[in-house]
Design a protein around this motif. Structure first.
Motif, PDB file in Angstrom:
ATOM      1  N   LYS A  17     -31.980 -81.182  97.336  1.00  0.00           N
ATOM      2  CA  LYS A  17     -31.604 -79.821  96.928  1.00  0.00           C
ATOM      3  C   LYS A  17     -32.621 -78.802  97.440  1.00  0.00           C
ATOM      4  O   LYS A  17     -32.241 -77.692  97.835  1.00  0.00           O
ATOM      5  N   VAL A 287     -25.119 -64.762  98.354  1.00  0.00           N
ATOM      6  CA  VAL A 287     -25.016 -66.222  98.483  1.00  0.00           C
ATOM      7  C   VAL A 287     -26.264 -66.891  97.914  1.00  0.00           C
ATOM      8  O   VAL A 287     -26.164 -67.899  97.188  1.00  0.00           O
ATOM      9  N   ILE A 290     -26.112 -66.725  94.138  1.00  0.00           N
ATOM     10  CA  ILE A 290     -25.122 -67.676  93.612  1.00  0.00           C
ATOM     11  C   ILE A 290     -25.674 -69.096  93.688  1.00  0.00           C
ATOM     12  O   ILE A 290     -25.514 -69.901  92.741  1.00  0.00           O
ATOM     13  N   LEU A 291     -26.317 -69.393  94.790  1.00  0.00           N
ATOM     14  CA  LEU A 291     -26.882 -70.735  94.955  1.00  0.00           C
ATOM     15  C   LEU A 291     -27.953 -71.019  93.915  1.00  0.00           C
ATOM     16  O   LEU A 291     -28.002 -72.113  93.308  1.00  0.00           O
ATOM     17  N   CYS A 293     -28.152 -69.622  91.039  1.00  0.00           N
ATOM     18  CA  CYS A 293     -27.444 -69.769  89.758  1.00  0.00           C
ATOM     19  C   CYS A 293     -26.923 -71.200  89.609  1.00  0.00           C
ATOM     20  O   CYS A 293     -27.060 -71.817  88.540  1.00  0.00           O
ATOM     21  N   LEU A 294     -26.333 -71.709  90.683  1.00  0.00           N
ATOM     22  CA  LEU A 294     -25.820 -73.088  90.659  1.00  0.00           C
ATOM     23  C   LEU A 294     -26.963 -74.064  90.387  1.00  0.00           C
ATOM     24  O   LEU A 294     -26.828 -75.014  89.595  1.00  0.00           O
ATOM     25  N   TRP A 295     -28.073 -73.824  91.040  1.00  0.00           N
ATOM     26  CA  TRP A 295     -29.230 -74.704  90.906  1.00  0.00           C
ATOM     27  C   TRP A 295     -29.764 -74.692  89.482  1.00  0.00           C
ATOM     28  O   TRP A 295     -30.042 -75.730  88.894  1.00  0.00           O
ATOM     29  N   ARG A 297     -28.232 -73.782  86.782  1.00  0.00           N
ATOM     30  CA  ARG A 297     -27.253 -74.344  85.842  1.00  0.00           C
ATOM     31  C   ARG A 297     -27.341 -75.865  85.836  1.00  0.00           C
ATOM     32  O   ARG A 297     -27.174 -76.521  84.811  1.00  0.00           O
ATOM     33  N   ALA A 298     -27.619 -76.435  87.011  1.00  0.00           N
ATOM     34  CA  ALA A 298     -27.749 -77.898  87.093  1.00  0.00           C
ATOM     35  C   ALA A 298     -29.008 -78.382  86.374  1.00  0.00           C
ATOM     36  O   ALA A 298     -29.124 -79.561  86.043  1.00  0.00           O
ATOM     37  N   GLY A 405     -23.252 -82.157  82.361  1.00  0.00           N
ATOM     38  CA  GLY A 405     -22.493 -81.633  83.521  1.00  0.00           C
ATOM     39  C   GLY A 405     -22.627 -80.151  83.607  1.00  0.00           C
ATOM     40  O   GLY A 405     -22.340 -79.550  84.581  1.00  0.00           O
TER      41      GLY A 405
ATOM     42  N   ARG B  13     -12.996 -77.476  83.485  1.00  0.00           N
ATOM     43  CA  ARG B  13     -14.004 -77.806  82.493  1.00  0.00           C
ATOM     44  C   ARG B  13     -15.354 -77.152  82.792  1.00  0.00           C
ATOM     45  O   ARG B  13     -16.155 -76.945  81.906  1.00  0.00           O
ATOM     46  N   LYS B  14     -15.613 -76.868  84.039  1.00  0.00           N
ATOM     47  CA  LYS B  14     -16.878 -76.211  84.385  1.00  0.00           C
ATOM     48  C   LYS B  14     -16.552 -74.836  84.982  1.00  0.00           C
ATOM     49  O   LYS B  14     -16.708 -74.619  86.185  1.00  0.00           O
ATOM     50  N   LYS B  17     -19.500 -72.884  86.913  1.00  0.00           N
ATOM     51  CA  LYS B  17     -19.857 -73.460  88.232  1.00  0.00           C
ATOM     52  C   LYS B  17     -18.748 -73.206  89.240  1.00  0.00           C
ATOM     53  O   LYS B  17     -18.990 -72.865  90.390  1.00  0.00           O
ATOM     54  N   LEU B  20     -18.809 -69.647  90.245  1.00  0.00           N
ATOM     55  CA  LEU B  20     -19.915 -69.352  91.159  1.00  0.00           C
ATOM     56  C   LEU B  20     -19.585 -69.802  92.577  1.00  0.00           C
ATOM     57  O   LEU B  20     -19.837 -69.078  93.555  1.00  0.00           O
ATOM     58  N   PHE B 346     -24.526 -78.835  98.576  1.00  0.00           N
ATOM     59  CA  PHE B 346     -25.326 -78.595  97.355  1.00  0.00           C
ATOM     60  C   PHE B 346     -24.468 -78.874  96.118  1.00  0.00           C
ATOM     61  O   PHE B 346     -24.918 -79.529  95.157  1.00  0.00           O
TER      62      PHE B 346
END
Lengths: 405, 479
Positions: A17, A287, A290-291, A293-295, A297-298, A405, B13-14, B17, B20, B346
């Motif tokens: 990542k 972008v 957003i990336l 944010c995705l990171w 959130r994970a 998740g 469900r997500k 995500k 995004l 990713f």
């Protein structure tokens, strides 16, 4: 463990990542630097086109003495002046060749020819206005040391060829020799009246370069000067500066018809490129945000655990800032490399600009990189904040109780 | 539960995500479309700039051929007489008999049928024909004269220049001559003229008045011809006189329709001196020139002269701008593709544990990849729909902003210059050039195809790396 130690550990542990984030930062950075370079080069090209549009101020002498060489030289040194095209004319005597005339007048003007000079024959001359045209040869260049264009009729009558020399002499006894570079025709030669004196006949016009003219008529003034502006947008300001040099008796007219015709679409071309750069920046920033944010959130569970064991939210924020900062700074050399690939292509497109300004020169400068660093850094921090805020605001228990998740 | 149902549930469900990812694909798709539209807009703007600069070819009579034809016809006449527009007269002088050769318009003129043949060549945008300068006697008006000049050798007339389309006269194209009042002579006009502002002022003329002239060779008895004044022109600098004398001075030049000069002279046929062919696309200049030269006319009578000086000077810069626009579009597209690819990779990597569980439950690898592909496809499809809906509005907004900037800048310049320098010519109304930043169907198709292809490729590429491992290996990796 300190927050910076944690940051390094996290980056090392999630190599995949981290690498992806690094690559995206590199690409986006490279794109922004590349489009900045393209925009700069497009602006240089626009400036070049503007200069070539030939916007000028025509200065015409209203006195017998004409415009002095000194005044014109002073004007040529002004910042906004690209070049000056001087023109002058005077009568002279032929040396060892006859004039063409149908008049039987004994007056002196029937024994003279008329000499014209221009710095640039292709502009501001009867040739550019299509009064006359070359039928053979070429115009004398500005650096020609004594070249002339003569009418094709006396050339035929005297058996002249390109390269032959003819002599001209003034009433003061000054004489020069000029080499024939070309022949011209008017088309109106046969329409002239029989009473027209030799000096006024089209057949007896001789066009010579400015250097030869100066030698033939030292101290003589010029009839007109066309002062070409570097920037057509500043023509009015240039006229003000020229007014200070030339006397009030000199008539000045601005002429920028071609520039006015092409100005609007040309400006639009560069504006569209600028618009694209802004879009590239926005898209890149979006972008990346957003990336991140995705990171983040994970990593919700991880952050929730850290808060649960007593780690302060501020510390977590600093860790996230540091992680993003490390990846961003590491991506800079790659972004610069990507940007330099674009500049290499630009070098092929506008080699003249590169020759003046060196490798980075017109396309990218240290200031651009610093600006990118500053703005990029601030944006990255904002992106981290935006992505982390929802996670930090939530209660650890709520986060941990939700399904993975 | 089949693949589609599972995919739909996973997406639902997500929501955050999924949203995004949708946003990311939306931004990239919009950026790609904008890049393509901007490239097209720049091509159009560059074309407009090229056309503004213009390029053309001039047709004039070849002097050598003229002399040859004259000699041949004079020989055929053999003494005194007239033939094919050439007249030979014998004059007795103190030097003995002399033969005076004169020609009429029919001999000297460019042939109209050949000019029209050239004008019909593909690539020629428009054309103009100009008559020779015709000197006529002013009847109901006074011409401009220099009071200190001896007029005894002057023809005492004014100069008429007839044009098929005055807007394409060389004096107008150079920007020197422009209309102060009224309009220029057009193709359909007959018996009309455009006079200089100085001549109009001296004679108290206005648009709508009538000007009368006749043949200067017989001013007492020749028929008087009338032309309506449809325009008054002004010049930036005095036009270079065609010949010496007040007859040819700039202020005494009158532009007329194509056939008026011969009528005023009392001639039966016109004398066309020049034809100008405007090249539609300056980029195709050489091709058009070649096509013209291959046209079947008597080329020995003519000279075809290049008239693309301005364009020639600037063509290198136009090519530079074009290449820069292409480079910009290329860079944007390439980066967009890679970013999209990495984004999906990713996204895939964050679902490693989920994939491990599916595999452990016995779901086949193909089904797992298929499910993720469906999810990615759904998100990409939704993002594309939104970007297609938003793109035209975004491009229209951008176009308006660009034009607004232009108008504002023009206004600011006017305000800056007001009162500072007085313009001694009527400033022409500057037309605001709209910029067309269109999103076409083709662009959307290309964008959609690229996004779907990339989505598929990135899911497959990332999935291949993950699915090589066994479920145990996948699950044993830290989340």
């Amino acid at each position: 463990m300190k927050f910076y130690q944690l940051a390094f550990c996290c980056l090392r542990r999630k190599k995949g990542k981290t690498l992806l984030l690094f690559l995206i930062f590199t690409l986006v950075g490279g794109m922004i630097l590349g489009t900045s370079a393209i925009l700069k080069t497009a602006r240089e090209t626009e400036n070049s086109l503007r200069e070539k549009a030939g916007a000028k101020i025509l200065i015409e002498a209203d006195t017998e003495e004409g415009l002095s060489a000194e005044e014109i030289e002073t004007a040529a040194l002004l910042d906004g002046v690209a070049r000056v095209n001087r023109s002058a004319h005077h009568t002279a005597f032929p040396v060892d060749f006859p004039l063409l005339t149908k008049s039987e007048s004994q007056e002196e003007e029937n024994r003279r020819l008329t000499v014209f000079c221009y710095d640039d024959f292709e502009n501001d001359s009867p040739f550019s206005e299509q009064r006359y045209r070359l039928v053979a040869g070429d115009y004398p260049a500005a650096d020609t040391k004594g070249g002339a264009v003569v009418n094709f009729l006396p050339a035929q009558a005297n058996g002249w060829e390109i390269g032959d020399e003819i002599g001209l002499q003034t009433e003061d006894g000054v004489s020069i020799t000029v080499g024939i570079r070309g022949f011209f025709v008017s088309g109106s030669e046969r329409k002239q009246g029989d009473d027209t004196p030799a000096a006024d006949r089209l057949e007896n016009l001789v066009f010579i370069d400015a250097g030869a003219y100066r030698r033939l008529f030292p101290g003589g003034g010029y009839d007109k000067a066309a002062v070409y502006a570097k920037d057509p947008e500043k023509l009015a300001a240039l006229e003000v500066d020229l007014r200070k040099i030339f006397s009030d008796e000199a008539a000045m007219t601005t002429a920028d018809a071609l520039f006015r015709q092409m100005k609007a679409p040309l400006t639009q071309v560069v504006r569209v490129v600028g618009w694209m750069r802004a879009l590239a920046f926005l898209a890149g920033a979006s972008v990346v945000t957003i990336l991140l944010c995705l990171w983040m959130r994970a990593r919700k569970r991880e952050i929730a655990v850290l808060i649960g064991i007593g780690s302060g939210r501020g510390r977590i924020l600093c860790q996230a800032f540091l992680e993003a900062g490390i990846v961003f700074l590491s991506s800079l050399p790659g972004a610069c490399l990507a940007g330099s690939l674009v500049t290499k292509v630009l070098k092929n497109i506008r080699s003249d600009v590169w020759a003046e300004n060196g490798v980075w020169g017109a396309a990218l400068e240290a200031a651009d990189l610093l600006r990118f660093l500053g703005i990029g850094g601030v944006l990255a921090m904002m992106a981290v904040l935006i992505s982390l805020l929802p996670v930090l605001r939530a209660r650890p228990g709520d986060i941990l109780s939700r399904t993975e998740g | 539960m089949n693949v589609w149902e599972r995919a739909g549930r996973c997406v639902g469900r997500k929501p955050v995500k999924s949203l995004l990812l949708l946003l990311a694909v939306f931004v990239i798709s919009l950026f790609l479309l904008s890049g393509m539209a901007a490239g097209n807009a720049n091509v159009e703007n560059q074309d407009k700039t090229r056309r503004a600069v213009g390029a053309g070819l001039l047709l004039e009579a070849n002097e050598t051929d003229r002399q040859k034809r004259l000699n041949e016809i004079a020989e055929k006449i053999g003494g005194e007489g007239s033939r094919e527009g050439v007249t030979v007269e014998r004059i007795d002088t103190i030097y003995g008999p002399q033969f005076m050769v004169s020609t009429d318009n029919a001999f000297e003129t460019l042939r109209i049928d050949e000019v029209e043949k050239l004008a019909a060549v593909p690539g020629v945008g428009d054309y103009n024909i100009t008559t020779a300068v015709t000197v006529v006697n002013p009847v109901n008006f006074t011409r401009i004269e220099d009071p200190e000049t001896d007029q005894s050798r002057d023809l005492r007339g004014v100069s008429l220049i007839g044009s098929r389309d005055m807007a394409m006269d060389s004096n107008v194209l150079s920007g020197n001559v422009s209309i102060k009042e009224g309009r220029m002579v057009g193709r359909e006009d007959a018996d009309v003229c455009v006079v200089s502002e100085e001549l109009a002022a001296v004679n108290g003329w206005q648009v709508g008045d009538r000007m009368t002239v006749n043949d200067r060779h017989d001013p007492e008895h020749s028929a008087v011809r009338e032309a309506g004044i449809i325009g008054i022109y002004t010049v930036k600098e005095a036009m270079t006189p065609y010949m010496t004398g007040d007859t040819f001075r700039s202020e005494n030049v009158i532009f007329t329709d194509l056939r008026f000069p011969e009528k005023a002279q009392g001639e039966e046929s016109p004398l066309y001196e020049k034809a100008y062919f405007k090249v539609g696309d300056p980029e195709a200049y050489e091709e058009v020139k070649k096509r013209l030269q291959e046209t079947d006319i008597e080329w020995e009578r003519y000279d075809l002269i290049d008239n693309n000086g301005n364009y020639d000077t600037m063509s290198a810069n136009f090519n530079e701008l074009e290449r820069m626009s292409r480079l910009l579009a290329g860079v944007s597209a390439l980066v967009s593709f890679f970013v999209l690819f990495f984004l999906f990779v990713f996204w895939m990597k964050s679902r490693t544990p989920e994939i491990g569980i599916f595999l452990a439950m016995g779901v086949s690898k193909i089904e797992v990849v298929g499910q993720i592909l469906c999810e990615a496809g759904m998100i990409a499809a939704a993002a594309l729909l939104f970007s297609f809906a938003a793109a035209p509005k975004a491009s229209a907004w951008a176009a308006d902003r660009l034009v607004e900037q232009q108008v504002r800048q023009s206004q600011e310049e006017k305000e800056e210059d007001a009162g500072k320098v007085s313009f001694d010519f009527a400033e022409s109304e500057q037309e605001v050039t709209g910029v067309s930043v269109r999103i076409t169907g083709r662009m959307m198709l290309a964008d959609g195809a690229a996004v779907f292809a990339l989505t598929g490729f990135s899911v497959w590429a990332a999935g291949a790396v993950i699915l090589r491992k066994s479920p145990q290996e996948i699950l044993s990796e830290m989340s």
